[in-house]
Design a protein around this motif. Structure first.
Motif, PDB file in Angstrom:
ATOM      1  N   VAL A 422       9.798  16.628   1.497  1.00 19.98           N
ATOM      2  CA  VAL A 422       8.984  16.043   2.542  1.00 19.98           C
ATOM      3  C   VAL A 422      10.285  15.734   3.916  1.00 19.98           C
ATOM      4  O   VAL A 422      10.017  15.050   4.888  1.00 19.98           O
ATOM      5  CB  VAL A 422       8.550  14.757   2.335  1.00 19.98           C
ATOM      6  CG1 VAL A 422       7.452  14.758   1.584  1.00 19.98           C
ATOM      7  CG2 VAL A 422       9.606  13.832   1.540  1.00 19.98           C
ATOM      8  N   ARG A 536      10.261  -0.823   0.753  1.00 21.29           N
ATOM      9  CA  ARG A 536      10.172  -1.319  -0.700  1.00 21.29           C
ATOM     10  C   ARG A 536      11.588  -1.798  -0.980  1.00 21.29           C
ATOM     11  O   ARG A 536      12.604  -1.333  -0.637  1.00 21.29           O
ATOM     12  CB  ARG A 536       9.792  -0.236  -1.789  1.00 21.29           C
ATOM     13  CG  ARG A 536       8.251   0.214  -1.822  1.00 21.29           C
ATOM     14  CD  ARG A 536       8.043   1.036  -2.804  1.00 21.29           C
ATOM     15  NE  ARG A 536       8.987   2.411  -2.778  1.00 21.29           N
ATOM     16  CZ  ARG A 536       9.563   2.790  -3.788  1.00 21.29           C
ATOM     17  NH1 ARG A 536       9.608   1.969  -4.901  1.00 21.29           N
ATOM     18  NH2 ARG A 536      10.167   3.933  -3.587  1.00 21.29           N
ATOM     19  N   LYS A 541      17.782   2.050  -2.014  1.00 16.50           N
ATOM     20  CA  LYS A 541      17.502   2.080  -0.449  1.00 16.50           C
ATOM     21  C   LYS A 541      18.586   0.976   0.098  1.00 16.50           C
ATOM     22  O   LYS A 541      18.815   0.718   1.249  1.00 16.50           O
ATOM     23  CB  LYS A 541      16.161   1.528   0.026  1.00 16.50           C
ATOM     24  CG  LYS A 541      14.826   2.428  -0.643  1.00 16.50           C
ATOM     25  CD  LYS A 541      13.633   1.824  -0.118  1.00 16.50           C
ATOM     26  CE  LYS A 541      12.523   2.834  -0.891  1.00 16.50           C
ATOM     27  NZ  LYS A 541      12.021   3.846   0.084  1.00 16.50           N
ATOM     28  N   GLU A 639      17.033   9.055  -0.640  1.00 16.42           N
ATOM     29  CA  GLU A 639      15.810   8.875   0.133  1.00 16.42           C
ATOM     30  C   GLU A 639      15.130  10.544   0.755  1.00 16.42           C
ATOM     31  O   GLU A 639      15.583  10.749   1.579  1.00 16.42           O
ATOM     32  CB  GLU A 639      15.966   8.007   1.359  1.00 16.42           C
ATOM     33  CG  GLU A 639      14.752   7.399   2.252  1.00 16.42           C
ATOM     34  CD  GLU A 639      14.045   6.547   1.422  1.00 16.42           C
ATOM     35  OE1 GLU A 639      13.087   7.046   0.394  1.00 16.42           O
ATOM     36  OE2 GLU A 639      14.006   5.393   1.565  1.00 16.42           O
ATOM     37  N   ALA A 640      13.939  10.408  -0.012  1.00 12.09           N
ATOM     38  CA  ALA A 640      13.449  11.978   0.230  1.00 12.09           C
ATOM     39  C   ALA A 640      13.081  12.200   1.643  1.00 12.09           C
ATOM     40  O   ALA A 640      13.770  13.167   2.288  1.00 12.09           O
ATOM     41  CB  ALA A 640      12.080  12.074  -0.485  1.00 12.09           C
ATOM     42  N   THR A 643      10.076   7.198   6.340  1.00 15.64           N
ATOM     43  CA  THR A 643       9.355   7.502   7.809  1.00 15.64           C
ATOM     44  C   THR A 643       9.243   6.085   8.550  1.00 15.64           C
ATOM     45  O   THR A 643       9.027   6.270   9.621  1.00 15.64           O
ATOM     46  CB  THR A 643       7.638   7.403   7.358  1.00 15.64           C
ATOM     47  OG1 THR A 643       7.413   6.427   6.157  1.00 15.64           O
ATOM     48  CG2 THR A 643       7.319   8.826   6.764  1.00 15.64           C
TER      49      THR A 643
HETATM   50  C1  GFP Z   1       8.424   8.118  -0.878  1.00 15.80           C
HETATM   51  C2  GFP Z   1       9.983   8.529  -0.619  1.00 15.80           C
HETATM   52  C3  GFP Z   1      10.272   8.414   0.941  1.00 15.80           C
HETATM   53  C4  GFP Z   1       9.146   9.173   1.788  1.00 15.80           C
HETATM   54  C5  GFP Z   1       7.732   9.013   1.226  1.00 15.80           C
HETATM   55  C6  GFP Z   1       6.669   9.683   1.999  1.00 15.80           C
HETATM   56  O1  GFP Z   1       8.300   6.786  -0.400  1.00 15.80           O
HETATM   57  O2  GFP Z   1      11.420   8.940   1.235  1.00 15.80           O
HETATM   58  O3  GFP Z   1       9.222   9.088   2.913  1.00 15.80           O
HETATM   59  O4  GFP Z   1       7.410   8.694  -0.078  1.00 15.80           O
HETATM   60  O5  GFP Z   1       7.006  10.981   1.567  1.00 15.80           O
HETATM   61  F1  GFP Z   1      10.812   7.660  -1.418  1.00 15.80           F
HETATM   62  P1  GFP Z   1       8.263   5.239  -1.034  1.00 15.80           P
HETATM   63  O6  GFP Z   1       6.866   5.426  -1.601  1.00 15.80           O
HETATM   64  O7  GFP Z   1       9.308   5.443  -2.087  1.00 15.80           O
HETATM   65  O8  GFP Z   1       8.399   4.372  -0.252  1.00 15.80           O
END
Ligand code: GFP
Length: 799
Positions: A422, A536, A541, A639-640, A643
């Motif tokens: 992502v 979250r 984080k 952190e992928a 957003t």
């Molecule tokens: C997860 C990842 C985030 C990413 C979202 C949407 O979010 O880095 O932006 O998915 O791809 F951790 P959380 O559900 O963990 O907030």
């Protein structure tokens, strides 16, 4: 759509009378809201019907986004905006003495999701409709959304989110389209006399799945997609032996709550059941619809549908689609497999192993005996085919069934033609490290789709003040194409515009300050830096890093009360998973630290700490427009994407961030000089992993500032956190600080100092803010869904 104010007022008054037998002088907020929603529903219903008709006639390929979470928030204003009637309705209501913003408050947040994953799904729903793509959602209609968070004595307390109590005006129950889902029992294969093996079942538990459709209305176009959410019910003709209370209770539990506690076997079983429930229901409906409308050979279905597996929760799509094709529609194995791989695609949202689901083989075998057979067969055939080609090690490392467990990510990757991360960094990590073995076997399946946000909600609806300034400065085309915000660059030295941007931010800060006063009883200074971390609560984080910095500022001021600092308001919003003890301890600490600092007369308003309870989409819509700074401080690689970083950027906040997830692309787009970058890089983090030479205790012992701050968690300085403080202290100094909080502390403090210095020069700050807004275009989820449509789903937008 075209609508005059006069017409609207007439429609509204008539509907109020017919629906509630009341009138304007007597109607309450609930009645006003329900009436308004009903009128709006009437307006879009013909567009919705026409679009469905069009799709069936043209036989357009459609995508289906399967997700265990959706997080739409409130729909009223977004429906009005997208229909192009927001201003008309606002004015019309005002004529009738009604304030639209007040009415909008009545709508409960639709919070059937947890965090970024679910919110991304909802941003996609908005963007897909707004860009004219035929693409629908599929999920569960949870009776209770994500818990409501209350803070009592600093602790998080979870209360049920009973969001459906007053009905949900947007949804349509389609009882005619209910399907049946089967669990458990026995299954065996018998020859049908023509050489085909067909499954036979005994003692299966039956559940009815009833779809509720919510329209996803495109922005000023004629597209209306569907978000289909399933409710579990008891079949009317239930076999006598199942007619008992326990069965009834279990059935309703299936769509009762999101993420039931999975710390025990029953909880885990329920979760697996939920996953199969919405997967099977969704696929059955899609197949039926195809059969009914297209009347074509089922083996061509791959040209008409794409199914997206959002994270691993819907990975059962792979074997369930195989089952339906083979058992119900008579397709042969090979053809069914090719079709499945063509139809399915998968997104990975995290490298954290806790989120890569694995189910015990026995659990799957007992709950879903036919699916289990199919999974075993997929695994067997693949192993046989690949062994001679790629060798035993690669095959073993990538097997679906390993060590008595079914690996859902492996199933999703193997059963689909596309796996994406992502954000660039995340997708590279998948290829190079985390899923490298898969990449060796299927390099062509891997790709990146950097996340995006539905800009209509995140600025047009939530930040009308800034939207107005933008309209006046660069015209309104940005409302349709976010890239046009780049026009703003021409004004970066225009003092008049910079002033207007400052005033818009200030007004939004006043609005938030009033909310903080009302909810938390804390008076904050709107001139202060509003420094925000909302997401979250999770150790990776690193809300804790933020907290340590706050404590540093606090101690600095205690030591030197005349220190020249720019006043700051630190704002947090975060829910911790109910079973996540450590995260809850951090919440408790934040609240106790807030009490300590906010009530310390030495500090005055130089620092305020605010924890806003029950963080959700609506609250984010209030907070983000008012932020000067967005904290994106996860440990690099963890952190992928993130957003909220994009939402802050869109609203002119500067990012304080690590080189992680989409932050990297944000810095690329807006310039590092217009943001604050700090911390270890991904490579440095992996270097530590390789060498195993991180020693947090050394930092604690050798850095006097860290020493003092950490001690304050256990020496009574911060009141009321005896056990929580100890837990956090130990996690950092004894259990070696899993997310390198202490390692990044110094550089974080340095970056925070830079931030403070820049803020002293308001012109320079606002220029940097402008450059963030001007470069945010690529982070619109309209761009993201176009990439999914072009590269993964092969669907075409309506012209
Ligand atoms: C997860 C990842 C985030 C990413 C979202 C949407 O979010 O880095 O932006 O998915 O791809 F951790 P959380 O559900 O963990 O907030």
């Amino acid at each position: 759509m075209k609508l005059s104010k006069k017409q609207f007022k007439q429609d509204f008054e008539e509907r109020l009378a017919s629906k509630f037998a009341t009138n304007l002088t007597k109607a309450g907020h609930q009645e006003t809201y329900a009436t308004l929603a009903s009128v709006v529903k009437h307006y879009y219903s013909s567009i919705w019907t026409a679009d469905n008709q069009y799709r069936d006639e043209v036989g357009k390929k459609q995508a289906y986004y399967f997700s265990i979470e959706f997080l739409p928030g409130k729909l009223l204003k977004s429906n009005l905006l997208n229909l192009g009637i927001l201003d008309t309705v606002r004015d019309g209501l005002a004529d009738l003495g009604i304030d639209l913003d007040e009415v909008a408050k009545v709508e409960p947040d639709m919070a059937i999701g947890n965090g970024g994953l679910g919110r991304l799904a909802s941003c996609f729903m908005d963007s897909l409709a707004s860009t004219g793509f035929p693409a629908n959602g599929n999920g569960i209609r949870y009776r209770y959304g994500l818990f409501k968070q209350k803070i009592i004595d600093g602790y998080q307390v979870e209360l049920p989110d009973s969001w459906l109590d007053n009905g949900n005006p947007w949804e349509v129950r389609r009882a005619d389209k209910a399907v049946e889902i089967n669990f458990g029992g026995e299954v065996w294969l018998e020859d049908d006399g023509k050489g085909k093996l067909l499954p036979h079942y005994k003692n299966q538990e039956r559940v009815l799945a009833v779809p509720y459709d919510t329209p996803m209305i495109g922005f000023e176009n004629t597209t209306v997609n569907n978000m289909c959410l399933w409710r579990s019910e008891v079949p009317q003709d239930l076999d006598l032996k199942f007619q008992n209370l326990d069965y009834m209770r279990q059935t309703s539990m299936l769509s009762a709550e999101l993420y039931p506690d999975d710390s025990n076997y029953d909880g885990r079983l329920l979760r697996l059941k939920q996953e199969y429930f919405f997967v099977s229901a969704g696929l059955q409906r899609i197949l039926r619809h195809y059969k009914f409308t297209q009347k074509k050979d089922i083996r061509r279905i791959g040209d008409y549908i794409a199914v997206h597996i959002n994270d691993t929760h819907p990975a059962l799509c792979v074997p369930e689609f195989m089952r339906l094709l083979i058992d119900e529609y008579g397709v042969g194995w090979n053809r069914a497999w090719d079709t499945t791989v063509k139809v399915m695609s998968y997104t990975n949202h995290t490298i954290l192993s806790e989120a890569l689901e694995k189910w015990p083989e026995d659990m799957v075998k007992n709950l879903l005996p036919r699916l289990y057979q199919i999974i075993v067969e997929i695994d067997r055939r693949r192993t046989a085919e690949l062994l001679p080609k790629v060798g035993a090690t690669l095959v073993h490392n990538t097997r679906i069934i390993k060590d008595g467990q079914i690996h859902m990510a492996n199933l999703a990757i193997i059963g689909s033609h596309s796996t994406n991360g992502v954000a660039k960094l995340h997708s590279d990590l998948l290829k190079d490290v985390e899923l490298h073995d898969f990449y060796e076997i299927y390099p062509e399946r891997f790709n990146n789709k950097t996340n995006g946000i539905a800009d209509r909600r995140w600025i047009q609806i939530s930040n009308e003040r800034l939207s107005g300034v933008l309209d006046e400065t660069i015209g309104k085309t940005w409302r349709h194409n976010l890239n046009d915000l780049s026009l703003l660059k021409h004004f970066k030295d225009d003092e008049k515009i910079l002033k207007q941007l400052q005033m818009a931010k200030y007004d939004n800060k006043l609005r938030l300050a009033a909310l903080i006063q009302e909810r938390n009883g804390i008076t904050v200074n709107p001139e202060a830096i509003f420094d925000v971390q909302i997401k979250r609560l999770h150790a990776y984080k690193r809300q804790l890093l933020n907290v340590l910095h706050i404590l540093k500022l606090y101690f600095d001021l205690k030591d030197e009360p005349d220190l020249d600092v720019v006043p700051r308001v630190f704002i947090f919003g975060a829910k911790a998973a109910p079973g996540y003890h450590y995260a809850k301890s951090i919440i408790k600490c934040i609240n106790e630290i807030a009490n300590m600092i906010n009530n310390d007369s030495d500090i005055d308003d130089k620092i305020k700490v605010v924890f806003l309870e029950n963080y959700n989409v609506s609250l984010a819509e209030m907070i983000i427009p008012a932020a000067n700074v967005g904290e994106q401080i996860s440990l690099a690689s963890k952190e992928a994407s993130g957003t909220s970083n994009m939402k802050f950027m869109l609203n002119g906040a500067l990012t304080m961030g690590t080189l992680d997830g989409a932050n990297i692309e944000i810095f690329e787009a807006a310039g590092e000089e217009n943001n604050f970058v700090f911390g270890l890089t991904k490579d440095e983090v992996y270097e530590y992993y390789r060498n195993g030479n991180y020693n947090a205790r050394d930092i604690y012992e050798q850095n006097p500032i860290v020493y003092r701050i950490l001690n304050s968690f256990i020496d009574g300085t911060i009141p009321n956190i005896k056990s929580e403080g100890r837990e956090i202290f130990d996690s950092l100094t004894i259990y070696n600080d899993e997310y390198f909080v202490l390692r990044d502390f110094n550089d974080y403090v340095r970056a925070q100092k830079d931030l403070e210095n820049l803020y002293r020069n308001q012109t320079a700050w606002t220029k940097a803010s402008l450059m963030n807004i001007a470069n945010v275009g690529r982070f619109s989820s309209d761009r993201t869904v176009r990439e999914y449509a072009d590269d993964i789903w092969y669907i075409k937008a309506k012209k």
